[in-house]
Design an enzyme around this catalytic site. Sequence first.
Site, PDB file in Angstrom:
ATOM      1  N   SER A 276      14.102 -11.455  42.159  1.00  0.00           N
ATOM      2  CA  SER A 276      13.670 -11.557  40.775  1.00  0.00           C
ATOM      3  C   SER A 276      12.354 -12.332  40.700  1.00  0.00           C
ATOM      4  O   SER A 276      11.370 -11.940  41.297  1.00  0.00           O
ATOM      5  CB  SER A 276      14.779 -12.194  39.927  1.00  0.00           C
ATOM      6  OG  SER A 276      14.531 -12.012  38.558  1.00  0.00           O
TER       7      SER A 276
ATOM      8  N   ASP B 200      17.851  -5.983  38.584  1.00  0.00           N
ATOM      9  CA  ASP B 200      17.570  -7.286  39.187  1.00  0.00           C
ATOM     10  C   ASP B 200      18.425  -7.547  40.431  1.00  0.00           C
ATOM     11  O   ASP B 200      19.649  -7.399  40.401  1.00  0.00           O
ATOM     12  CB  ASP B 200      17.859  -8.356  38.131  1.00  0.00           C
ATOM     13  CG  ASP B 200      17.304  -9.719  38.480  1.00  0.00           C
ATOM     14  OD1 ASP B 200      17.378 -10.106  39.654  1.00  0.00           O
ATOM     15  OD2 ASP B 200      16.813 -10.401  37.565  1.00  0.00           O
TER      16      ASP B 200
END
Length: 325
Positions: free
Chosen positions: A43, A178
Amino acid sequence: MKRILAIDGGGIKGVAPASFLAVVEEATGEKIVDHFDLIAGTSTGGLIALGLGIGLSAQEILTFYRERGPQVFGQLEGCLDRILRYVRWPLRPKYDPSNLRAELFEVFREKKLGHSFTRLVIPAYHRDRQSVYVFKTAHHPRLEVDCHVDAVDVAMATAAAPVYFPSHRIPTGSHLLDGGIWANNPTGLAVVEAVGILGWPGHDLRVLSLGCTDDTWTFVADPGLVGMGLMGRNLINLFLQGQSNASLGVANILTGHPHSGTRVWRYSPKVPAGTFSMDRTSQIERLAGLGAVEARGALPHLRKEFLTTARERFTPDHELPSDTC
């Protein structure tokens, strides 16, 4: 000896590890990428890893957060726009990904994953297959596809946090989410890659793991939703904490720790629960301060374990066409 850097996910809280690394670079006068044989990031940590990989300084990455973070997270919108965003949030992701893409393109331009000066491992999650998806540089003969993927697409995929951003569709058609879904702390993933794919002996590894702050909190025994905190926020923290501890455990076992000496060092400032959030950009300077003071204390040890010599030159198994360089 092979050195590994792993950076957690955490939205705008990525300012903390970016600041940590900026202090290290300023103190040594050398780029972080010149000292690490493998960098993993999830991320926001993936954005940092990509930036370091293509040659940006940690200070340039920190400046990106400071100058572009408010735009990415809609903090420059008018009051009415922000109210409407919160009203719509129960039905769709909170943020428009076009802002993030535009800001990332300003930094990465046409760079591809294969332009990295060192090995990169960037986790994501495949929405439709419901399985892990890991972007990797061409550091093994069978890894010949990801090096051609635009750095912007890799960054958008690993940062597509559910309910905050929609899944990201890469050119192949895959919809990715993610990487924090399964590897918010990518330390274990990085060590598995080093030992299992690259064949590096665990006892020869030195691993630097950077977090984006760790919340300290408690909950009553056998709680319900109320006991876990407002909207079950602490439940999410519990899952992330468990995943992080498991990741560090895998890294410690594969490197031989604790039986033959510590080879994994973790730096992540502990803060009271709820102090920071992943999209509150008004806290950028506080986060930068935390990262800087953490690096201040760590520097003597980092010099000894990670900064003594430059890494060996990384030669990928598959080169990009010359017209993409």
